[in-house]
Design an enzyme around this catalytic site. Structure first.
Site, short mmCIF file in Angstrom:
data_model
loop_
_atom_site.label_atom_id
_atom_site.label_comp_id
_atom_site.label_asym_id
_atom_site.label_seq_id
_atom_site.Cartn_x
_atom_site.Cartn_y
_atom_site.Cartn_z
N ARG A 1 -28.08 40.25 -72.39
CA ARG A 1 -29.27 40.25 -73.23
C ARG A 1 -29.18 41.39 -74.24
O ARG A 1 -28.50 42.39 -74.01
CB ARG A 1 -30.53 40.42 -72.37
CG ARG A 1 -30.69 39.36 -71.28
CD ARG A 1 -31.85 39.69 -70.37
NE ARG A 1 -32.06 38.69 -69.33
CZ ARG A 1 -31.50 38.74 -68.12
NH1 ARG A 1 -30.71 39.77 -67.80
NH2 ARG A 1 -31.74 37.80 -67.23
N LYS B 1 -32.63 42.90 -65.54
CA LYS B 1 -34.04 42.82 -65.18
C LYS B 1 -34.24 43.27 -63.74
O LYS B 1 -33.39 43.05 -62.88
CB LYS B 1 -34.54 41.38 -65.34
CG LYS B 1 -34.67 40.93 -66.79
CD LYS B 1 -35.31 39.56 -66.89
CE LYS B 1 -35.56 39.16 -68.33
NZ LYS B 1 -36.20 37.82 -68.44
N HIS C 1 -30.07 35.89 -78.35
CA HIS C 1 -30.23 34.95 -77.24
C HIS C 1 -29.49 33.64 -77.51
O HIS C 1 -29.06 32.97 -76.57
CB HIS C 1 -31.71 34.67 -77.00
CG HIS C 1 -32.09 34.76 -75.55
ND1 HIS C 1 -31.90 35.91 -74.80
CD2 HIS C 1 -32.61 33.84 -74.70
CE1 HIS C 1 -32.31 35.69 -73.56
NE2 HIS C 1 -32.73 34.45 -73.47
N ARG D 1 -26.18 34.30 -76.20
CA ARG D 1 -26.22 34.25 -74.72
C ARG D 1 -26.19 32.80 -74.24
O ARG D 1 -25.44 32.45 -73.34
CB ARG D 1 -27.47 34.97 -74.24
CG ARG D 1 -27.69 34.96 -72.73
CD ARG D 1 -28.87 35.86 -72.40
NE ARG D 1 -29.42 35.66 -71.07
CZ ARG D 1 -28.94 36.23 -69.96
NH1 ARG D 1 -27.89 37.01 -70.03
NH2 ARG D 1 -29.52 36.01 -68.79
N HIS E 1 -29.02 35.91 -63.68
CA HIS E 1 -30.18 35.08 -63.34
C HIS E 1 -30.54 35.27 -61.88
O HIS E 1 -29.68 35.22 -61.00
CB HIS E 1 -29.88 33.60 -63.58
CG HIS E 1 -29.85 33.21 -65.02
ND1 HIS E 1 -29.18 32.10 -65.50
CD2 HIS E 1 -30.42 33.79 -66.11
CE1 HIS E 1 -29.34 32.01 -66.80
NE2 HIS E 1 -30.09 33.02 -67.20
N TYR F 1 -28.34 24.99 -68.28
CA TYR F 1 -27.19 24.89 -69.17
C TYR F 1 -26.31 23.69 -68.86
O TYR F 1 -25.55 23.24 -69.71
CB TYR F 1 -26.38 26.19 -69.10
CG TYR F 1 -27.14 27.36 -69.63
CD1 TYR F 1 -27.38 27.49 -70.99
CD2 TYR F 1 -27.66 28.32 -68.77
CE1 TYR F 1 -28.11 28.57 -71.49
CE2 TYR F 1 -28.38 29.40 -69.26
CZ TYR F 1 -28.61 29.51 -70.62
OH TYR F 1 -29.33 30.57 -71.09
#
Length: 333
Positions: A182, A206, A279, A282, A305, A314
């Site tokens: 990111r 994150k 993004h 990404r 993730h 995806y």
């Protein structure tokens, strides 16, 4: 509880003032999100904005007055009414919230009411039976492999003259596409996070979760040029350990990174027919990995993730690309 630490995200002072008890609850809630759940400053501000809106709706309906706190006056009916209400922003006309907005607001409310229950502020969680529409599962925009190559080639050509900022830009773009990280993770990198022998980068993602992501030889070459000729030219005494620096020698920021990605892509030729953001790169990385035979678990770990279901999106992108190619190429499609 005493005064919040300086690193906690405080309630937005520009918002309408709530009862003193609720202001204190919001301060504690912000500390919980920041320190216990490891949420980013951006996420905490979004949660607080939604909760302020919710408590404002309770106040307008006359709830919570007898308890001395609007938060303690929350109930399921009030939550449902707030979710269904129009949204007014900056004095503009009210609009019906989109499903994605409603889903985000519901998530903020659930997090807040669950925290109220855990801390003993309420006896029952009013949001236990709260339902909201699922976020639309829209497919992310991706570049073709040729389009991604064009963007990187454009950046490399701009850096041929040795301009420090251009060397930084090509290093940033190569890292974004090579690793799928990111933009916030990119600008948060320090020099020591890059292992130039193993060709890996240590990323703080994150929830303050670390992961190690590999990158390829083109990214390594771009990093070598930046570290040898670009970064020393921009570094100042206060630069610290930041890998990527801005024009004044401070840590590069997300807005500047987004601007560079968009500007580079806009001049990259016919294979890039859409607006490109970090993004987008990404998404493109994930799709190209799956197209090349990588398994879902590997892509999940690379992207950081928390849930495999996020990565599975995806696979639909790859299927859609396959279907599109089939219809264009097969005479009996």
């Amino acid at each position: 509880m005493g005064e919040p630490t300086q690193t906690a995200v405080r309630a937005d002072p520009s918002s309408s003032v709530l009862p003193v008890e609720d202001e204190r609850l919001l301060e504690r809630f912000a500390e919980h999100l920041t320190h216990e759940r490891g949420r980013s400053a951006h996420t905490v501000r979004a949660y607080l904005g939604d909760v302020r809106s919710l408590l404002g709706a309770v106040a307008a309906a006359g709830g919570g007055e007898e308890r001395g706190s609007l938060a303690r006056g929350l109930d399921l009916a009030g939550l449902r009414a707030w979710l269904a209400s129009d949204v007014t922003t900056g004095g503009r006309a009210a609009r019906v919230p989109a499903r994605s907005t409603t889903a985000r607001r519901a998530a903020s409310a659930r997090t807040f009411t669950a925290w109220l229950l855990r801390t003993g502020e309420v006896a029952v969680d009013p949001a236990l039976r709260l339902r909201s529409p699922r976020r639309p599962a829209s497919l992310p925009a991706v570049l073709s492999a040729a389009g991604a190559a064009d963007v990187l080639t454009t950046a490399a050509r701009a850096a041929e003259g040795g301009d420090p900022a251009a060397l930084r830009d090509v290093a940033a773009l190569e890292l974004l596409y090579a690793t799928g990280i990111r933009v916030g993770e990119l600008v948060g990198l320090d020099v020591d996070d890059v292992d130039r022998h193993r060709l890996t980068v240590r990323v703080l993602g994150k929830g303050a979760k670390e992961r190690v992501v590999p990158y390829g030889r083109p990214a390594q070459d771009a990093l070598d040029a930046w570290l040898a000729r670009g970064r020393p030219a921009l570094a100042v005494d206060g630069s610290g350990p930041a890998l990527l620096l801005g024009a004044r020698g401070g840590r590069w920021d997300q807005r500047s990174a987004r601007r560079v990605v968009g500007r580079t892509a806009a001049t990259s030729g016919n294979n890039v027919s859409r607006e490109v953001t970090p993004h987008t790169l990404r998404h493109s990385t994930a799709t190209h990995l799956l197209d090349g035979g990588a398994d879902l678990r590997t892509v999940q770990e690379l992207l950081g993730h928390a849930s495999l279901s996020t990565t599975q999106l995806y696979t639909h992108v790859s299927v859609e690309r396959l279907r599109s190619g089939y219809h264009q190429a097969h005479p009996r499609a």
